[in-house]
Scaffold this motif. Sequence first.
Motif, mmCIF file in Angstrom:
data_model
loop_
_atom_site.group_PDB
_atom_site.id
_atom_site.type_symbol
_atom_site.label_atom_id
_atom_site.label_comp_id
_atom_site.label_asym_id
_atom_site.label_seq_id
_atom_site.Cartn_x
_atom_site.Cartn_y
_atom_site.Cartn_z
ATOM 1 N N SER A 197 0.741 -1.128 -0.161
ATOM 2 C CA SER A 197 -0.136 -0.035 0.010
ATOM 3 C C SER A 197 0.956 1.173 -0.065
ATOM 4 N N GLY A 198 1.778 1.320 -0.796
ATOM 5 C CA GLY A 198 2.718 2.606 -0.865
ATOM 6 C C GLY A 198 3.666 2.609 0.087
ATOM 7 N N GLY A 199 4.066 1.715 0.765
ATOM 8 C CA GLY A 199 4.744 1.635 1.869
ATOM 9 C C GLY A 199 5.542 0.161 2.087
ATOM 10 N N LEU A 200 6.447 -0.122 3.209
ATOM 11 C CA LEU A 200 6.897 -1.413 3.334
ATOM 12 C C LEU A 200 6.339 -2.133 4.328
ATOM 13 N N CYS A 201 6.272 -3.564 4.040
ATOM 14 C CA CYS A 201 5.598 -4.443 5.348
ATOM 15 C C CYS A 201 6.748 -5.313 5.390
ATOM 16 N N LEU A 202 6.965 -5.454 6.926
ATOM 17 C CA LEU A 202 8.020 -6.442 7.424
ATOM 18 C C LEU A 202 7.217 -7.585 8.050
ATOM 19 N N GLY A 203 7.459 -8.581 7.787
ATOM 20 C CA GLY A 203 6.632 -9.671 8.195
ATOM 21 C C GLY A 203 7.513 -10.711 8.762
ATOM 22 N N GLY A 204 7.211 -11.668 9.576
ATOM 23 C CA GLY A 204 8.013 -12.559 10.229
ATOM 24 C C GLY A 204 7.140 -13.805 10.589
ATOM 25 N N PHE A 205 7.928 -15.074 10.677
ATOM 26 C CA PHE A 205 7.316 -16.056 11.172
ATOM 27 C C PHE A 205 7.998 -16.770 12.510
ATOM 28 N N GLU A 206 7.414 -16.712 13.533
ATOM 29 C CA GLU A 206 7.908 -16.710 14.901
ATOM 30 C C GLU A 206 8.489 -18.281 15.161
ATOM 31 N N LEU A 207 9.422 -18.591 15.821
ATOM 32 C CA LEU A 207 9.898 -20.090 16.212
ATOM 33 C C LEU A 207 8.919 -20.494 17.189
ATOM 34 N N LEU A 227 15.644 -4.980 11.250
ATOM 35 C CA LEU A 227 16.671 -3.746 11.351
ATOM 36 C C LEU A 227 18.131 -4.098 11.186
ATOM 37 N N HIS A 228 18.463 -5.379 11.620
ATOM 38 C CA HIS A 228 19.814 -5.660 11.369
ATOM 39 C C HIS A 228 19.999 -5.862 9.937
ATOM 40 N N ARG A 229 19.106 -6.384 9.223
ATOM 41 C CA ARG A 229 19.603 -6.732 7.777
ATOM 42 C C ARG A 229 19.252 -5.519 6.926
ATOM 43 N N ILE A 230 18.436 -4.579 7.273
ATOM 44 C CA ILE A 230 18.013 -3.458 6.599
ATOM 45 C C ILE A 230 18.271 -2.290 7.604
ATOM 46 N N PRO A 231 19.376 -1.706 7.863
ATOM 47 C CA PRO A 231 19.430 -0.600 8.896
ATOM 48 C C PRO A 231 18.707 0.589 8.554
ATOM 49 N N CYS A 232 18.262 0.727 7.400
ATOM 50 C CA CYS A 232 17.452 1.989 7.172
ATOM 51 C C CYS A 232 16.153 1.951 7.408
ATOM 52 N N LEU A 233 15.642 0.803 8.096
ATOM 53 C CA LEU A 233 14.258 0.795 8.572
ATOM 54 C C LEU A 233 14.390 1.558 10.027
ATOM 55 N N GLN A 234 15.540 1.721 10.724
ATOM 56 C CA GLN A 234 15.801 2.372 11.805
ATOM 57 C C GLN A 234 14.942 3.709 11.923
ATOM 58 N N ASP A 235 15.056 4.340 10.957
ATOM 59 C CA ASP A 235 14.329 5.663 10.828
ATOM 60 C C ASP A 235 12.883 5.743 10.126
ATOM 61 N N ALA A 236 12.301 4.534 9.775
ATOM 62 C CA ALA A 236 11.041 4.351 9.359
ATOM 63 C C ALA A 236 10.021 4.693 10.060
ATOM 64 N N GLN A 237 9.078 5.170 9.743
ATOM 65 C CA GLN A 237 7.714 5.447 10.552
ATOM 66 C C GLN A 237 7.000 4.061 10.640
ATOM 67 N N VAL A 238 6.625 3.407 11.653
ATOM 68 C CA VAL A 238 5.532 2.214 11.552
ATOM 69 C C VAL A 238 4.241 2.834 11.742
ATOM 70 N N ASN A 239 3.303 2.563 10.688
ATOM 71 C CA ASN A 239 1.971 2.664 10.899
ATOM 72 C C ASN A 239 1.265 2.158 11.679
ATOM 73 N N SER A 240 1.705 0.666 11.455
ATOM 74 C CA SER A 240 0.403 -0.020 11.987
ATOM 75 C C SER A 240 1.324 -1.650 12.267
ATOM 76 N N MET A 241 0.224 -2.438 12.902
ATOM 77 C CA MET A 241 0.634 -3.797 13.013
ATOM 78 C C MET A 241 -0.338 -4.739 12.635
#
Length: 139
Positions: free
Chosen positions: A15-25, A59-73
């Motif tokens: 939706s015009g931004g980035l989505c970081l997702g994951g699969f927990e252990l 954040l470790h793999r994509i350091p520029c995400l450190q400054d990204a605004q989180v809109n929602s979970m």
Amino acid sequence: SFDGPDALIYLREWSGGLCLGGFELEAKPVFTKGVPNNFAFGLFNDDWDHFQPLFDGGLHRIPCLQDAQVNSMVNGPESFTSDMRYLLGETAEVDNLFVCCGMNSSGIASAAGAGKAVSEWIIAGEPTMDLWSVDIKRH
């Protein structure tokens, strides 16, 4: 899209931004008393503490995400099976009830082959290839 399987994360446009997702252990158990009838496409409450290890991996793999605004979970259930393989074939409980599910993230990529396999199974009355690794009756 970016896939970081060692960190159990993915990143994609959303939706015009980035989505970081994951699969927990260690997933949290849900629906221990059945899925509520009105839950279709439902979500759970935000759980940043549970997501934090995955977020840190991003954040470790994509350091520029450190400054990204989180809109929602978005925190919702996924359709994984206990052994991470699909469920295909005729159910043991109901004759002529065939399933093709449990694909989660690979459903779109696998749809044509899985659909072909199940349709051949329905027509032939048995699998036309070795499908034991994904047969619903393996459980």
